[in-house]
Scaffold this motif. Structure first.
Motif, PDB file in Angstrom:
ATOM      1  N   THR A 200     -11.132 -15.923  40.751  1.00 50.46           N
ATOM      2  CA  THR A 200     -11.510 -14.533  40.434  1.00 50.46           C
ATOM      3  C   THR A 200     -12.348 -14.437  39.162  1.00 50.46           C
ATOM      4  O   THR A 200     -12.718 -13.350  38.735  1.00 50.46           O
ATOM      5  N   GLY A 201     -12.662 -15.590  38.534  1.00 51.21           N
ATOM      6  CA  GLY A 201     -13.481 -15.532  37.343  1.00 51.21           C
ATOM      7  C   GLY A 201     -12.891 -16.323  36.198  1.00 51.21           C
ATOM      8  O   GLY A 201     -12.328 -17.405  36.383  1.00 51.21           O
ATOM      9  N   LEU A 202     -12.990 -15.742  34.998  1.00 50.09           N
ATOM     10  CA  LEU A 202     -12.543 -16.427  33.801  1.00 50.09           C
ATOM     11  C   LEU A 202     -11.659 -15.507  32.970  1.00 50.09           C
ATOM     12  O   LEU A 202     -12.020 -14.344  32.729  1.00 50.09           O
ATOM     13  N   SER A 203     -10.506 -15.996  32.532  1.00 50.10           N
ATOM     14  CA  SER A 203      -9.613 -15.251  31.638  1.00 50.10           C
ATOM     15  C   SER A 203      -9.543 -15.985  30.306  1.00 50.10           C
ATOM     16  O   SER A 203      -9.291 -17.197  30.278  1.00 50.10           O
ATOM     17  N   VAL A 204      -9.775 -15.226  29.223  1.00 44.06           N
ATOM     18  CA  VAL A 204      -9.787 -15.818  27.887  1.00 44.06           C
ATOM     19  C   VAL A 204      -8.805 -15.055  27.013  1.00 44.06           C
ATOM     20  O   VAL A 204      -8.930 -13.821  26.853  1.00 44.06           O
ATOM     21  N   THR A 205      -7.823 -15.761  26.455  1.00 37.29           N
ATOM     22  CA  THR A 205      -6.869 -15.113  25.555  1.00 37.29           C
ATOM     23  C   THR A 205      -7.422 -15.158  24.132  1.00 37.29           C
ATOM     24  O   THR A 205      -7.767 -16.232  23.630  1.00 37.29           O
ATOM     25  N   LEU A 206      -7.497 -13.957  23.529  1.00 36.82           N
ATOM     26  CA  LEU A 206      -8.021 -13.823  22.170  1.00 36.82           C
ATOM     27  C   LEU A 206      -6.900 -13.318  21.268  1.00 36.82           C
ATOM     28  O   LEU A 206      -6.257 -12.307  21.577  1.00 36.82           O
ATOM     29  N   GLU A 207      -6.648 -14.004  20.156  1.00 40.92           N
ATOM     30  CA  GLU A 207      -5.547 -13.635  19.268  1.00 40.92           C
ATOM     31  C   GLU A 207      -6.050 -13.406  17.852  1.00 40.92           C
ATOM     32  O   GLU A 207      -6.985 -14.058  17.382  1.00 40.92           O
TER      33      GLU A 207
END
Length: 698
Positions: free
Chosen positions: A77-84
């Motif tokens: 479904t694409g790209l998931s990026v966790t930003l903290e």
């Protein structure tokens, strides 16, 4: 060097990179000139002036966040990026994982992103954000304008075009209201036209957080000094157009009419009642105008049933006694025929010939009518917009009476000034049964003197107004039946002619069929799609008492006078404007019987809907109702889209900017009152209203 003044009037195609395809898209937004582009103001702003801690974001916010990438997951479904950051985390969602994106989004990367926050069961997310590596400054910062747009025209393109437009006019000499005049009017709005535009399109990106919040608020609600400066300029331009138009008409000669009229005395003596004090006052005001060789430009306002038509007839007597013809014009054939019947009733016994001119006449009838008008065989001519036609020429036209003025454009009204073979400009008396709040009158009829008939004749029967849920429709139908069996007549008004799947509103046709099936009374149907001859036949039968119940659309809003009609039902009343409802209600209460108006509404009503219907139920004062209508629905609903479209405001709002409108009127009078300021006045008007040159001779 840029040619002073001219570049702001150039078409948008004069800007680099604007071809015909892009110009066509801009035209859909009403943007044709470079000036139009400058006045295509932002509807909102994105705040990119500060980084918001991730832990402080909430659903729906458009914010800039900054943090470290701690997780990257690529899937179907694409790209998931966790930003903290130190306060929390969110997920950046990309639906296409292209190579350059994968090259930036790596664990440990410092990312700054801008986008809309969505909070759901999947957590805090930002889909398809704009992004860059922190410190590279690849995205725009500060307050970014968001413009109204159309398909195929991106925000970034609009921002680029506006910057090009600002550069193009940087060396123009743009005339604007002098600061001294603004100060004298009590307005503290320093800065010129261009600096005001720059503040709106390119707001200060260096303000601190608190100042930025206040700035955003002021820009959005148009209370910022830069907004107010432009609003004043626009309102002054409109007021100048009225003054120039008025002065242009005043330079022409009008026929002098007698102050005393034997015909007026005969007409007054033939009436079964006396004129009210208000009617006498307005007649006097108009007659004083007509005794001068300066053309009269007067608007008569009066509530439903105030006796405006009789006032016009009394004023007409002074023109007739002085040997001049009178033209009476109405926007619809129903209303025009109502006037024809009244004027024939009043004037035929006094030896005055009353003619008729309308679109539905045969070629032979029209030829005969035109000849009679040109030969002065008829002294009063009643008609519709057919009176505007080029082949209509009057022998001695001295007075033009226009009913429901707001349904005609300015250009149409001014075309009547050259209809006389005598070469003079006729006096103009216009009427409206739509009470117009003062601010709206200033912004629509600033070239006219206004008279108000603020007193109803003593024989008008009060109307009781009730609001009833449509669930009780059967009870209302039973009441209609009892009313008609008792010898009275009634109206049933529907908003639509035919059934619509888009609107939950009863059509006149279906209502008529339903009532015919349920009630043993004589029922008629009239609506705007019927042929004129059929419509008039039904109306004549209703007036003659041969129809008990008339099912109709809002075509009966004006011009219908049936004294025996004492009950009106308005279906889906919540869909109509207050002023229109008030006009419809005025069709009853014209006889001696106690009259009722039933407003049938579809539940549930919004708080505004409840407030609107309560205003109508509790008040019979048309001016109170019109003011509320203006506040709730705007000028377009009060006067109709056609006329208010001619107002052409980019930024001004006559309800919100009432105080500025008052000041603009005074400033315009100052500008036009001195010869040295005439260049400035003309330039201001032509900048904002280039079309005004078509009907203003300056």
């Amino acid at each position: 060097m840029t040619n002073p003044v001219m570049s702001i009037h150039l078409p948008v195609t004069a800007l680099a990179g604007v071809g015909q395809a892009l110009a066509n898209r801009l035209a859909q937004l009403g943007v044709v000139r470079i000036f139009d582009l400058l006045m295509h103001l932002p509807r909102d702003y994105e705040d990119r002036s500060r980084i918001v801690p991730i832990g402080m974001v909430s659903h729906g916010m458009s914010v800039m966040v900054s943090g470290t990438v701690t997780w990257v997951e690529k899937n179907r479904t694409g790209l998931s990026v966790t930003l903290e950051d130190e306060s929390g985390l969110l997920v950046l969602r990309f639906f296409k994982a292209y190579a350059s994106l994968l090259g930036v989004m790596t664990v440990g990367a410092k990312i700054t992103a801008f986008g809309e926050i969505k909070v759901s069961r999947y957590g805090v997310q930002m889909s398809h954000p704009e992004y860059h590596l922190t410190g590279t400054q690849q995205t725009q910062t500060g307050l970014l304008p968001i413009y109204p747009t159309v398909k195929g025209l991106h925000q970034n393109k609009l921002r680029q075009l506006v910057r090009l437009a600002l550069q193009a006019v940087a060396n123009d000499r743009i005339y604007s209201v002098p600061d001294a005049m603004l100060s004298a009017a009590g307005l503290r709005l320093s800065g010129d036209f261009l600096s005001a535009l720059k503040q709106l399109h390119l707001p200060d990106r260096h303000a601190d957080i608190f100042a930025q919040t206040e700035l955003l608020s002021q820009l959005k609600d148009r209370s910022h000094p830069a907004c107010r400066r432009l609003i004043v300029e626009e309102l002054v331009a409109h007021q100048l157009s009225f003054l120039f138009r008025r002065n242009n008409v005043y330079r022409q000669k009008a026929p002098k009419c007698q102050a005393n009229s034997a015909l007026a005395k005969k007409l007054a003596g033939s009436l079964p009642f006396s004129l009210t004090q208000a009617q006498q006052r307005v007649i006097h005001q108009a007659v004083v105008d007509m005794t001068s060789s300066q053309p009269m430009l007067r608007l008569i306002q009066g509530d439903v049933g105030a006796g405006k038509t009789l006032v016009a007839a009394m004023v007409a007597c002074h023109a007739l006694d002085s040997g001049w013809q009178v033209a009476v014009m109405a926007p619809t054939e129903i209303l025009a025929e109502q006037h024809l019947a009244n004027f024939q009733k009043w004037f035929a016994p006094l030896g005055i010939n009353v003619g008729w001119l309308a679109g539905k006449q045969t070629a032979k009838e029209r030829t005969t009518a035109l000849q009679a008008i040109a030969d002065n065989q008829v002294q009063i001519v009643v008609g519709t917009h057919a009176l505007f036609s080029d082949n209509v020429v009057f022998a001695k036209l001295g007075l033009v009476i226009i009913d429901e003025q707001h349904r005609f454009g300015v250009e149409q009204r001014l075309r009547l000034t050259d209809k006389s073979l005598m070469g003079s400009t006729p006096h103009q008396l216009t009427m409206t049964a739509t009470p117009i709040p003062r601010t709206l009158a200033m912004s629509m009829y600033g070239d006219m003197d206004v008279s108000v008939i603020d007193e109803l004749p003593p024989n008008r029967t009060p109307i009781t107004t009730v609001t009833i849920n449509r669930e009780r429709r059967d009870e209302v139908i039973a009441r209609i039946f009892d009313n008609c069996k008792a010898g009275k007549q009634a109206y049933w008004v529907c908003p639509l002619v035919e059934e619509s799947t888009a609107l939950d509103a009863q059509s006149a046709q279906l209502t008529y069929e339903d009532l015919v099936e349920r009630l043993d009374i004589r029922i008629g149907l009239v609506h705007g799609k019927m042929k004129a001859v059929d419509k008039q036949a039904v109306m004549a039968e209703f007036k003659a008492g041969k129809i008990d119940l008339l099912v109709a659309t809002t075509v009966i809003e004006v011009g219908v006078d049936v004294p025996n009609a004492s009950l009106m039902v308005i279906e889906n009343a919540e869909r109509l404007g207050l002023s229109q409802l008030h006009q419809l209600r005025g069709r009853v209460g014209r006889g001696e019987a106690k009259s009722f108006c039933v407003l049938l509404y579809q539940a549930p009503l919004s708080p505004t809907g409840i407030e609107r219907l309560n205003v109508l139920r509790d008040s019979s004062d048309g001016f109170v109702i019109a003011q509320k209508d203006l506040q709730l629905r705007g000028a377009g609903e009060l006067l109709g889209k056609r006329q208010t479209g001619d107002m052409g405001y980019y930024l001004a709002d006559i309800v919100r900017d009432e105080v500025l409108l008052e000041a603009a009127g005074k400033i315009a009078a100052q500008l036009i009152g001195t010869a040295e300021m005439m260049t400035t006045a003309t330039a201001i008007m032509n900048t904002w209203l280039p079309q005004a040159q078509n009907y203003v001779n300056v």
